[in-house]
Design a protein around this motif. Structure first.
Motif, PDB file in Angstrom:
ATOM      1  N   PRO A  85     -18.253 -14.378   0.609  1.00 31.68           N
ATOM      2  CA  PRO A  85     -18.443 -15.832   0.148  1.00 31.68           C
ATOM      3  C   PRO A  85     -17.622 -16.898   0.688  1.00 31.68           C
ATOM      4  N   LYS A  86     -16.327 -16.550   1.150  1.00 35.76           N
ATOM      5  CA  LYS A  86     -15.492 -17.472   1.700  1.00 35.76           C
ATOM      6  C   LYS A  86     -15.467 -17.649   3.151  1.00 35.76           C
ATOM      7  N   GLU A  87     -15.617 -16.509   3.858  1.00 35.55           N
ATOM      8  CA  GLU A  87     -15.461 -16.352   5.194  1.00 35.55           C
ATOM      9  C   GLU A  87     -16.791 -15.773   5.839  1.00 35.55           C
ATOM     10  N   ASP A  88     -17.142 -16.411   6.874  1.00 28.84           N
ATOM     11  CA  ASP A  88     -18.328 -15.739   7.728  1.00 28.84           C
ATOM     12  C   ASP A  88     -18.271 -14.483   8.415  1.00 28.84           C
ATOM     13  N   GLU A  89     -17.871 -13.599   7.636  1.00 29.37           N
ATOM     14  CA  GLU A  89     -17.531 -12.000   8.096  1.00 29.37           C
ATOM     15  C   GLU A  89     -18.156 -11.058   7.078  1.00 29.37           C
ATOM     16  N   TRP A  90     -18.415  -9.964   7.550  1.00 31.95           N
ATOM     17  CA  TRP A  90     -19.063  -8.685   6.507  1.00 31.95           C
ATOM     18  C   TRP A  90     -17.696  -8.080   5.897  1.00 31.95           C
ATOM     19  N   ILE A  91     -18.313  -7.724   4.677  1.00 30.62           N
ATOM     20  CA  ILE A  91     -17.079  -6.891   3.749  1.00 30.62           C
ATOM     21  C   ILE A  91     -17.659  -5.402   4.261  1.00 30.62           C
ATOM     22  N   LEU A  92     -16.583  -4.710   4.722  1.00 26.67           N
ATOM     23  CA  LEU A  92     -16.698  -3.152   5.307  1.00 26.67           C
ATOM     24  C   LEU A  92     -16.276  -2.370   4.263  1.00 26.67           C
ATOM     25  N   ASP A  93     -15.730  -2.661   3.117  1.00 28.27           N
ATOM     26  CA  ASP A  93     -15.008  -1.752   2.213  1.00 28.27           C
ATOM     27  C   ASP A  93     -15.920  -1.770   1.042  1.00 28.27           C
ATOM     28  N   PRO A  94     -16.566  -0.898   0.530  1.00 28.15           N
ATOM     29  CA  PRO A  94     -17.238  -0.864  -0.674  1.00 28.15           C
ATOM     30  C   PRO A  94     -16.494  -1.275  -2.053  1.00 28.15           C
ATOM     31  N   VAL A  95     -14.997  -1.049  -2.020  1.00 24.36           N
ATOM     32  CA  VAL A  95     -14.393  -1.253  -3.085  1.00 24.36           C
ATOM     33  C   VAL A  95     -14.163  -2.724  -3.303  1.00 24.36           C
ATOM     34  N   VAL A  96     -13.961  -3.388  -2.061  1.00 23.81           N
ATOM     35  CA  VAL A  96     -14.023  -4.774  -2.189  1.00 23.81           C
ATOM     36  C   VAL A  96     -15.159  -5.648  -2.425  1.00 23.81           C
ATOM     37  N   ILE A  97     -16.418  -4.865  -2.280  1.00 26.67           N
ATOM     38  CA  ILE A  97     -17.481  -5.409  -2.547  1.00 26.67           C
ATOM     39  C   ILE A  97     -17.742  -5.186  -3.979  1.00 26.67           C
ATOM     40  N   ALA A  98     -17.358  -4.308  -4.589  1.00 30.03           N
ATOM     41  CA  ALA A  98     -17.496  -4.279  -5.925  1.00 30.03           C
ATOM     42  C   ALA A  98     -16.759  -5.536  -6.667  1.00 30.03           C
ATOM     43  N   ASP A  99     -15.430  -5.734  -6.057  1.00 26.64           N
ATOM     44  CA  ASP A  99     -14.797  -6.619  -6.815  1.00 26.64           C
ATOM     45  C   ASP A  99     -15.436  -7.967  -6.595  1.00 26.64           C
ATOM     46  N   VAL A 100     -15.994  -8.390  -5.570  1.00 18.81           N
ATOM     47  CA  VAL A 100     -16.566  -9.532  -5.039  1.00 18.81           C
ATOM     48  C   VAL A 100     -18.010  -9.892  -5.860  1.00 18.81           C
ATOM     49  N   TYR A 101     -18.629  -8.850  -5.682  1.00 14.78           N
ATOM     50  CA  TYR A 101     -19.971  -9.117  -6.145  1.00 14.78           C
ATOM     51  C   TYR A 101     -20.386  -8.269  -7.565  1.00 14.78           C
ATOM     52  N   GLY A 102     -19.634  -7.504  -8.039  1.00  9.81           N
ATOM     53  CA  GLY A 102     -19.717  -6.859  -9.276  1.00  9.81           C
ATOM     54  C   GLY A 102     -19.946  -7.830 -10.312  1.00  9.81           C
ATOM     55  N   LYS A 103     -19.116  -8.799 -10.230  1.00  7.05           N
ATOM     56  CA  LYS A 103     -18.992  -9.785 -11.352  1.00  7.05           C
ATOM     57  C   LYS A 103     -20.327 -10.704 -11.481  1.00  7.05           C
ATOM     58  N   GLU A 104     -21.084 -10.660 -10.386  1.00  9.63           N
ATOM     59  CA  GLU A 104     -22.370 -11.336 -10.079  1.00  9.63           C
ATOM     60  C   GLU A 104     -23.600 -10.871 -10.694  1.00  9.63           C
ATOM     61  N   GLY A 105     -23.325  -9.737 -11.242  1.00 10.97           N
ATOM     62  CA  GLY A 105     -24.598  -8.860 -11.875  1.00 10.97           C
ATOM     63  C   GLY A 105     -25.179  -7.635 -10.991  1.00 10.97           C
ATOM     64  N   LEU A 106     -24.481  -7.316  -9.767  1.00 11.72           N
ATOM     65  CA  LEU A 106     -24.732  -6.358  -9.152  1.00 11.72           C
ATOM     66  C   LEU A 106     -25.037  -4.819 -10.047  1.00 11.72           C
ATOM     67  N   ASP A 107     -25.928  -4.071  -9.705  1.00 15.79           N
ATOM     68  CA  ASP A 107     -26.393  -2.983 -10.481  1.00 15.79           C
ATOM     69  C   ASP A 107     -25.842  -1.771  -9.980  1.00 15.79           C
ATOM     70  N   PHE A 108     -25.562  -1.493  -8.689  1.00 14.39           N
ATOM     71  CA  PHE A 108     -25.140  -0.385  -8.159  1.00 14.39           C
ATOM     72  C   PHE A 108     -24.328  -0.615  -6.823  1.00 14.39           C
ATOM     73  N   ILE A 109     -23.295   0.541  -6.495  1.00 17.83           N
ATOM     74  CA  ILE A 109     -22.742   0.373  -5.130  1.00 17.83           C
ATOM     75  C   ILE A 109     -22.890   1.926  -4.782  1.00 17.83           C
ATOM     76  N   VAL A 110     -23.459   2.128  -3.461  1.00 18.15           N
ATOM     77  CA  VAL A 110     -23.150   3.595  -2.967  1.00 18.15           C
ATOM     78  C   VAL A 110     -22.081   3.549  -1.820  1.00 18.15           C
ATOM     79  N   ASP A 111     -21.057   4.079  -2.123  1.00 16.64           N
ATOM     80  CA  ASP A 111     -20.007   4.167  -1.313  1.00 16.64           C
ATOM     81  C   ASP A 111     -20.083   5.401  -0.407  1.00 16.64           C
ATOM     82  N   ALA A 112     -20.058   5.064   1.057  1.00 20.58           N
ATOM     83  CA  ALA A 112     -20.254   6.128   1.968  1.00 20.58           C
ATOM     84  C   ALA A 112     -18.970   6.038   3.082  1.00 20.58           C
TER      85      ALA A 112
END
Length: 324
Positions: free
Chosen positions: A245-272
């Motif tokens: 949300p703050k920088e125009d770059e991709w989030i490549l770590d699913p754990v970081v995705i969970a921290d950033v978007y989990g609070k926005e109501g995300l339902d699931f994350i598949v970590d590969a």
């Protein structure tokens, strides 16, 4: 009659058998053939074992890494092997998608936020995440009708024929048959922008093509986990790349995705596992020539043109006109 058992080629009664089994001779013969489980004391003496145990993982990653399934509030976190050998773990994710959930899955490029094409509420939910990425007020009516760079993750080439007008197949005016060349690129790390058909939900289409018609980016990802999910779906998935949300770059770590978007109501994350910052190559197919909008992981094909090619052609035309 007393029950008998065969020992060393001879039959013996229960009493004599019990006596033999408890004898030192029997223990010396049988015990070496049994599987022995090393004690924890023995394990600690194995070279390299202490070093492996001494490596500490970050608390955030450890939080999501222990079981194959974990729930952090309402967020379902599923860790899978990138090869897709444990695809059975994806069943709850597929069920949630069919029920209108929005979540994150891996692709052959970066992670993507996806939802079922058939769920109108899920598509609106996905658009909300893109507003969060842009740091815009999701309640602002002025941005409620903005176009978003959504694409569809297709299950096969048939989905592309159903939800778009398809690839140019050539004509009598000298235009080449692009479809034959495209088939050699799919599945793969390409996003092709095509004119949308009437079968595509209006929420998914984007404006801005050269012919003024609605368009959509289509993908056929070459990723085992994404393929396993798509195979079980009744329709393609609507998707957009996961960015910070703050920088125009991709989030490549699913754990970081969970921290950033989990609070926005995300339902699931598949970590590969971690991804590499290589997005798909975007090619606009709505014009007269296939034009590369963004060069990414997919290499440029001979039948594609880039802005550099167009500029060079324009310069050649100018030189020819001045020379004449």
């Amino acid at each position: 009659m007393a029950a008998a058992m065969k020992i060393g080629g001879h039959f013996s009664t229960d009493k004599s058998a019990a006596a033999f089994l408890s004898s030192p001779l029997c223990r010396s013969v049988l015990l070496p053939h049994r599987c022995r489980i090393p004690s924890r004391r023995a394990e600690s003496s194995i070279p390299g074992r202490c070093l492996a145990m001494a490596v500490r993982k970050s608390p955030k990653r450890l939080k999501y890494e222990a079981p194959p399934f974990s729930k952090d509030g309402d967020l379902l976190y599923v860790k899978v092997d990138p090869s897709g050998v444990d695809r059975w773990k994806l069943e709850p994710v597929i069920e949630q998608l069919k029920e209108g959930a929005v979540g994150v899955i891996p692709t052959d490029t970066v992670y993507a936020i996806v939802c079922d094409m058939n769920s109108r509420s899920a598509i609106e939910h996905l658009r909300r995440y893109f507003l969060v990425f842009l740091c815009l007020n999701v309640e602002d009516p002025a941005i409620s009708h903005l176009d978003f760079p959504l694409s569809i993750l297709c299950r096969s080439l048939r989905d592309i024929d159903v939800y778009t007008t398809g690839f140019p197949c050539g004509d009598n005016q000298g235009r080449p048959n692009i479809f034959r060349a495209v088939k050699h690129c799919l599945p793969g790390p390409y996003t092709f922008i095509l004119t949308a058909s009437k079968n595509l939900p209006k929420q998914c289409t984007n404006c801005g093509s050269d012919n003024g018609k609605k368009s959509i980016g289509v993908r056929l990802p070459d990723d085992p986990v994404a393929k396993a999910i798509l195979e079980k779906m009744d329709a393609p998935l609507i998707s957009t790349s996961v960015k910070s949300p703050k920088e125009d770059e991709w989030i490549l770590d699913p754990v970081v995705i969970a921290d950033v978007y989990g609070k926005e109501g995300l339902d699931f994350i598949v970590d590969a596992g971690l991804r590499i910052a290589e997005p798909s190559t975007v090619v606009d197919m709505t014009g007269t020539l296939p034009k590369i909008i963004r060069l990414g992981k997919g290499p440029k094909q001979p039948w594609m043109v880039s802005e550099e090619d167009e500029n060079a052609e324009s310069q050649r035309g100018t030189l020819m006109s001045t020379a004449g």
